[in-house]
Design a protein around this motif. Structure first.
Motif, mmCIF file in Angstrom:
data_model
loop_
_atom_site.group_PDB
_atom_site.id
_atom_site.type_symbol
_atom_site.label_atom_id
_atom_site.label_comp_id
_atom_site.label_asym_id
_atom_site.label_seq_id
_atom_site.Cartn_x
_atom_site.Cartn_y
_atom_site.Cartn_z
ATOM 1 N N ARG A 1 -28.040 40.064 43.654
ATOM 2 C CA ARG A 1 -28.038 38.597 43.613
ATOM 3 C C ARG A 1 -27.562 38.012 44.939
ATOM 4 O O ARG A 1 -26.759 38.609 45.664
ATOM 5 C CB ARG A 1 -27.121 38.109 42.497
ATOM 6 C CG ARG A 1 -27.453 38.648 41.113
ATOM 7 C CD ARG A 1 -28.549 37.873 40.456
ATOM 8 N NE ARG A 1 -28.832 38.379 39.108
ATOM 9 C CZ ARG A 1 -29.520 37.716 38.189
ATOM 10 N NH1 ARG A 1 -29.984 36.493 38.465
ATOM 11 N NH2 ARG A 1 -29.756 38.260 37.008
ATOM 12 N N LEU A 2 -28.043 36.815 45.252
ATOM 13 C CA LEU A 2 -27.644 36.088 46.449
ATOM 14 C C LEU A 2 -27.390 34.617 46.121
ATOM 15 O O LEU A 2 -28.131 34.013 45.347
ATOM 16 C CB LEU A 2 -28.740 36.147 47.523
ATOM 17 C CG LEU A 2 -29.016 37.490 48.199
ATOM 18 C CD1 LEU A 2 -30.251 37.374 49.082
ATOM 19 C CD2 LEU A 2 -27.810 37.935 49.011
ATOM 20 N N TRP A 3 -26.359 34.067 46.745
ATOM 21 C CA TRP A 3 -26.068 32.636 46.642
ATOM 22 C C TRP A 3 -26.080 32.142 45.195
ATOM 23 O O TRP A 3 -26.808 31.223 44.824
ATOM 24 C CB TRP A 3 -27.035 31.828 47.503
ATOM 25 C CG TRP A 3 -26.854 32.111 48.955
ATOM 26 C CD1 TRP A 3 -27.689 32.821 49.762
ATOM 27 C CD2 TRP A 3 -25.750 31.714 49.775
ATOM 28 N NE1 TRP A 3 -27.188 32.898 51.037
ATOM 29 C CE2 TRP A 3 -25.991 32.214 51.081
ATOM 30 C CE3 TRP A 3 -24.579 30.972 49.543
ATOM 31 C CZ2 TRP A 3 -25.111 32.013 52.133
ATOM 32 C CZ3 TRP A 3 -23.699 30.777 50.593
ATOM 33 C CH2 TRP A 3 -23.967 31.292 51.866
ATOM 34 N N VAL A 4 -25.249 32.813 44.396
ATOM 35 C CA VAL A 4 -25.051 32.406 43.009
ATOM 36 C C VAL A 4 -23.552 32.376 42.718
ATOM 37 O O VAL A 4 -22.736 32.896 43.479
ATOM 38 C CB VAL A 4 -25.757 33.373 42.028
ATOM 39 C CG1 VAL A 4 -27.263 33.282 42.162
ATOM 40 C CG2 VAL A 4 -25.259 34.800 42.219
ATOM 41 N N SER A 5 -23.229 31.770 41.609
ATOM 42 C CA SER A 5 -21.843 31.720 41.146
ATOM 43 C C SER A 5 -21.792 32.274 39.729
ATOM 44 O O SER A 5 -22.672 31.960 38.908
ATOM 45 C CB SER A 5 -21.336 30.267 41.151
ATOM 46 O OG SER A 5 -20.013 30.203 40.669
ATOM 47 N N PRO A 6 -20.804 33.152 39.409
ATOM 48 C CA PRO A 6 -19.712 33.606 40.267
ATOM 49 C C PRO A 6 -20.199 34.525 41.385
ATOM 50 O O PRO A 6 -21.349 34.968 41.371
ATOM 51 C CB PRO A 6 -18.807 34.366 39.296
ATOM 52 C CG PRO A 6 -19.735 34.855 38.228
ATOM 53 C CD PRO A 6 -20.749 33.767 38.063
ATOM 54 N N ASP A 7 -19.331 34.816 42.342
ATOM 55 C CA ASP A 7 -19.656 35.635 43.501
ATOM 56 C C ASP A 7 -20.219 36.984 43.044
ATOM 57 O O ASP A 7 -19.509 37.786 42.426
ATOM 58 C CB ASP A 7 -18.393 35.843 44.340
ATOM 59 C CG ASP A 7 -18.644 36.613 45.625
ATOM 60 O OD1 ASP A 7 -19.737 37.205 45.774
ATOM 61 O OD2 ASP A 7 -17.739 36.642 46.482
ATOM 62 N N PRO A 8 -21.509 37.275 43.336
ATOM 63 C CA PRO A 8 -22.110 38.514 42.836
ATOM 64 C C PRO A 8 -21.584 39.775 43.509
ATOM 65 O O PRO A 8 -21.841 40.875 43.024
ATOM 66 C CB PRO A 8 -23.600 38.305 43.136
ATOM 67 C CG PRO A 8 -23.611 37.397 44.319
ATOM 68 C CD PRO A 8 -22.452 36.465 44.109
ATOM 69 N N SER A 9 -20.879 39.645 44.618
ATOM 70 C CA SER A 9 -20.284 40.819 45.262
ATOM 71 C C SER A 9 -18.988 41.230 44.584
ATOM 72 O O SER A 9 -18.420 42.277 44.906
ATOM 73 C CB SER A 9 -20.030 40.543 46.743
ATOM 74 O OG SER A 9 -19.011 39.566 46.906
ATOM 75 N N LEU A 10 -18.525 40.419 43.638
ATOM 76 C CA LEU A 10 -17.262 40.697 42.960
ATOM 77 C C LEU A 10 -17.362 40.646 41.444
ATOM 78 O O LEU A 10 -16.481 41.176 40.759
ATOM 79 C CB LEU A 10 -16.193 39.682 43.399
ATOM 80 C CG LEU A 10 -15.847 39.643 44.893
ATOM 81 C CD1 LEU A 10 -14.927 38.464 45.176
ATOM 82 C CD2 LEU A 10 -15.188 40.947 45.310
ATOM 83 N N ASN A 11 -18.418 40.019 40.931
ATOM 84 C CA ASN A 11 -18.459 39.715 39.503
ATOM 85 C C ASN A 11 -19.826 39.995 38.885
ATOM 86 O O ASN A 11 -20.862 39.929 39.554
ATOM 87 C CB ASN A 11 -18.145 38.236 39.276
ATOM 88 C CG ASN A 11 -16.798 37.827 39.815
ATOM 89 O OD1 ASN A 11 -15.775 38.095 39.208
ATOM 90 N ND2 ASN A 11 -16.801 37.167 40.966
ATOM 91 N N CYS A 12 -19.788 40.240 37.563
ATOM 92 C CA CYS A 12 -21.009 40.271 36.773
ATOM 93 C C CYS A 12 -21.408 38.842 36.419
ATOM 94 O O CYS A 12 -20.636 37.896 36.610
ATOM 95 C CB CYS A 12 -20.788 41.072 35.493
ATOM 96 S SG CYS A 12 -20.415 42.826 35.744
#
Length: 350
Positions: free
Chosen positions: A176-187
């Motif tokens: 994922r890119l540019w979504v919330s919550p931060d996809p580098s930290l969260n599902c």
């Protein structure tokens, strides 16, 4: 979590050495092979061996490619081909495949195929039993069942374990890119926050251990050719994602008057450049298979310098070659009447 996990059957198979008996070389340029010839991406020796046996017996490149790729589908080559590998965000394994016949220039493909193991054979059924070229998703599964294919789970203890570890690791790696919550930290679930830019698109999740496809070329004693691909796609992909493998001209391409090529690597980048088609067209213009493969890759690297991938190619006269980028070296397997069994060769990457 996908409902498919509720009906998983767990099958344990022994580990298999897919490269037994290989003869590894390290050449940058390759001589004429004097077809018939079978070649495929990566050292999937058992698949190449099967394809060569079929070609020797039948002189049918289309069936050779189909049955060769089918071996990798059943053996789950490197976990990146066939059932039981590369679960998506929902934990489900789906399959993509294509096959193309040189003499007729006809082709068939499937993508996002669910609950059917024999993806390349379904792709061939699309080619031979419909006026279409490409079927996708649950509708492709429905067609496969109509054609007599057995519907069954594509999960394996390995894919289930891989999916659960991914969930427990906050869904990392993540596409994922540019979504919330931060996809580098969260599902997820996710919501968009702003559009992605081209500079964000290089896929750091694709590497030598997740090359995610087999591409195969066969040329018979008359010089007729066929190509095929099969893959279960990128691990932890967003459900519904399709890469380059089943796309004609991207994952593979053949012009029976010129030659054939197959690509492998970061499919989300490869599909934007039609590298297999470009390789064949460069051979039409007089380049050798190795030169044509390298030229196609340089067009990609010019835009995506971190790209990882490779191409194998065969010309109409039986010359073969390969090129790669983003790896130290790229190994591929082949068989011909000049070889003693199935050989593995390697090229240094550009």
């Amino acid at each position: 979590m996908s409902g498919t996990l509720g009906s998983l059957f767990l099958v344990l198979i022994g580990s298999m050495d897919l490269t037994n008996g290989q003869n590894i070389k390290n050449n940058q340029s390759f001589g004429q092979s004097n077809y018939p010839l079978v070649i495929n991406t990566w050292p999937f020796v058992k698949a190449t061996e099967k394809a060569w046996q079929v070609l020797e017996k039948t002189d049918d490149p289309l069936t050779s490619v189909e049955q060769g790729c089918s071996v990798c589908e059943e053996l789950r080559c490197d976990g990146t081909v066939g059932w039981g590998g590369s679960p998506d965000e929902n934990g489900e394994t789906t399959l993509d495949a294509m096959i193309m016949d040189g003499p007729s220039h006809d082709a068939g493909a499937v993508a996002g195929l669910k609950r059917i193991k024999s993806a390349i054979s379904v792709a061939r059924a699309v080619m031979e039993h419909t006026k279409h070229t490409f079927l996708v998703g649950d509708a492709a599964t429905q067609f496969a069942v109509e054609m007599g294919f057995k519907e069954q789970s594509l999960s394996h203890i390995d894919s289930v374990d891989r999916y659960l570890k991914w969930l427990n690791n906050s869904c990392q790696p993540n596409f994922r890119l540019w979504v919330s919550p931060d996809p580098s930290l969260n599902c997820g679930p996710y919501q968009p926050v702003q559009p992605a830019t081209n500079s964000d698109k290089t896929n750091a999740n694709i590497n030598q251990q997740s090359h995610d496809t087999i591409g195969m070329i066969a040329i018979n004693s008359d010089g007729d050719m066929a190509v095929g691909t099969s893959t279960n796609g990128a691990a932890h992909k967003i459900a519904g994602r399709v890469g380059d493998s089943p796309l004609i001209g991207s994952g593979a391409y053949v012009d029976n008057e010129v030659g054939a090529a197959c690509g492998t690597g970061d499919g989300d980048v490869l599909m934007k450049f039609l590298p297999s088609y470009q390789t064949v067209e460069s051979m039409r213009g007089g380049k050798s298979p190795s030169e044509a493969s390298e030229d196609a890759l340089r067009r990609i690297v010019n835009k995506y310098p971190k790209f990882m991938g490779a191409i194998v190619a065969v010309s109409k006269n039986g010359d073969y070659g390969a090129a790669c980028h983003g790896l130290d070296e790229f190994k591929f397997s082949y068989g011909s009447r000049k070889t003693n069994g199935i050989n593995v060769e390697s090229v240094k990457c550009i």
